[in-house]
Design an enzyme around this catalytic site. Structure first.
Site, PDB file in Angstrom:
ATOM      1  CG  ASP A  26      -2.238   0.529   0.958  1.00 28.12           C
ATOM      2  OD1 ASP A  26      -2.093   1.950   0.924  1.00 28.12           O
ATOM      3  OD2 ASP A  26      -3.137   0.351   0.955  1.00 28.12           O
ATOM      4  CG  ASP A  38       3.760   4.473  -7.070  1.00 33.87           C
ATOM      5  OD1 ASP A  38       2.425   3.888  -7.723  1.00 33.87           O
ATOM      6  OD2 ASP A  38       4.183   5.525  -7.184  1.00 33.87           O
ATOM      7  CB  VAL A  39      -0.266  -0.295  -7.665  1.00 35.00           C
ATOM      8  CG1 VAL A  39      -0.225  -1.032  -6.320  1.00 35.00           C
ATOM      9  CG2 VAL A  39      -1.208   0.939  -8.017  1.00 35.00           C
ATOM     10  CG  ASN A  73      -8.513  -3.942  -2.809  1.00 31.47           C
ATOM     11  OD1 ASN A  73      -9.594  -3.876  -3.008  1.00 31.47           O
ATOM     12  ND2 ASN A  73      -7.625  -3.284  -1.862  1.00 31.47           N
ATOM     13  CE1 TYR A 109     -13.090   3.466  -9.858  1.00 34.69           C
ATOM     14  CE2 TYR A 109     -15.487   3.174 -10.234  1.00 34.69           C
ATOM     15  CZ  TYR A 109     -14.367   2.629  -9.681  1.00 34.69           C
ATOM     16  OH  TYR A 109     -14.350   2.014  -8.702  1.00 34.69           O
ATOM     17  CE  LYS A 111     -11.866  -0.094 -10.368  1.00 37.81           C
ATOM     18  NZ  LYS A 111     -11.071  -0.880  -9.588  1.00 37.81           N
ATOM     19  CB  THR A 135     -14.311   1.580   0.988  1.00 42.94           C
ATOM     20  OG1 THR A 135     -14.505   2.184  -0.273  1.00 42.94           O
ATOM     21  CG2 THR A 135     -14.832   0.280   1.179  1.00 42.94           C
TER      22      THR A 135
END
Length: 304
Positions: A40, A68-69, A95, A163, A167, A198
């Site tokens: 994360d 850092d993804v 995720n 967004y 996705k 969340t």
């Protein structure tokens, strides 16, 4: 569903597990005897999440690695940490995601950094994570990857167009791995939750302030966190699921989303025959390609 596996002593890498869906899934897997590596960008929250799991289980079964993804080097460090701490990787939950900059972005200022950020995290981050995960799972002899989509992977609305695009891409990516079980004994599935309470939802609500859409918050149906975790666990535990997309919906509903129909105009009898006759040859070629990539990856890691 069939083919349930025993998860005890497996090792899971989970991105975005400092909070939300990732954290809830990490806790659920730890309860099933899985070792957890949390990746994360949030350092303090990530360390706290790992400590929380360890205290709950009563032993050191979780570690944190700042990640850092959007960066390959961070992914490499994350997976190498899993191998150093626990001997390998069996389960990967990609995720991590963001909604930042995704609200009404199609009609806002032209901004390279803002427009690229959301795609880099949500889409490119999953692509990079999958590629590194395949290498490490292949070394282990196989495993499972779960990507995190959304009901917005199938819906299209102007208010969250960017967004939704990010996705939608996750589903196309996930459904492209039909042959991977035969190539490397690796399954890739996606979980697609509806709205969940969340930090992500709170951030989106903040962006909605001052717009007519802010009132939607009061009537939008929400999905329970337990439902989302159940969908993720099903993607992991059910070995019959390969390239599947599981929806996690309000009312504690978990169900597969049907694949789109094959476009008949894109097919001819000759093409089908060629594809069928070349299937074994293609798999053999893909295996050799993976081996070359793995050899190169291991050589670069050992010389680093």
């Amino acid at each position: 569903m069939t083919g349930q596996v025993n998860l005890s002593e497996k090792v899971a890498v989970i991105t975005g597990a400092a909070s939300g869906i990732g954290k809830a899934t990490a806790n659920a897997l730890a309860e099933r005897g899985v070792k957890i590596v949390i990746g994360d960008i949030q350092e303090e929250a990530g360390k706290a999440a790992a400590q929380e799991i360890n205290e709950k289980v009563g032993s050191n079964v979780a570690v944190f690695q700042k990640t850092d993804v959007t960066k390959y080097n961070d992914y490499k460090a994350l997976f190498e940490r899993a191998e150093t701490e626990f001997g390998g990787v069996d389960i990967v939950f990609l995720n991590a995601g963001t909604g930042k900059g995704g609200f009404l972005s199609a009609l806002k200022d032209l901004d390279d950094e803002k427009d690229e950020f959301l795609i880099d995290v949500n889409t490119v981050g999953v692509i990079k994570g999958t590629k590194v995960a395949i290498l490490h799972l292949a070394k282990r002899g196989g495993g499972v990857i779960v990507t995190n989509g959304s009901t917005s992977s199938f819906n299209a609305e102007i208010d969250i167009a960017s967004y939704s695009a990010s996705k939608h891409a996750i589903i196309g990516w996930t459904r492209s791995f039909d042959l991977l079980p035969q190539i490397a004994n690796i399954r890739v599935n996606a979980v697609c939750p509806g709205g969940v309470a969340t930090n992500f939802g709170a951030a989106l609500y903040t962006e909605m302030q001052g717009t007519p859409l802010v009132s939607y918050k009061d009537v939008y149906p929400m999905t329970k966190m337990e439902t989302v975790v159940r969908a993720v666990l099903t993607c992991i535990e059910d070995e019959s699921l390969k390239g599947e997309t599981l929806l996690a919906l309000p009312g504690d509903v978990v169900r597969p989303h049907p694949r789109p129909e094959i476009i008949p105009e894109n097919l001819t009898p000759e093409l089908i025959e060629l594809h069928t006759s070349k299937a074994d040859e293609n798999i053999k070629y893909y295996k050799s390609l993976l081996k070359k990539s793995l050899d190169k990856y291991e050589a670069s890691s050992s010389s680093a």
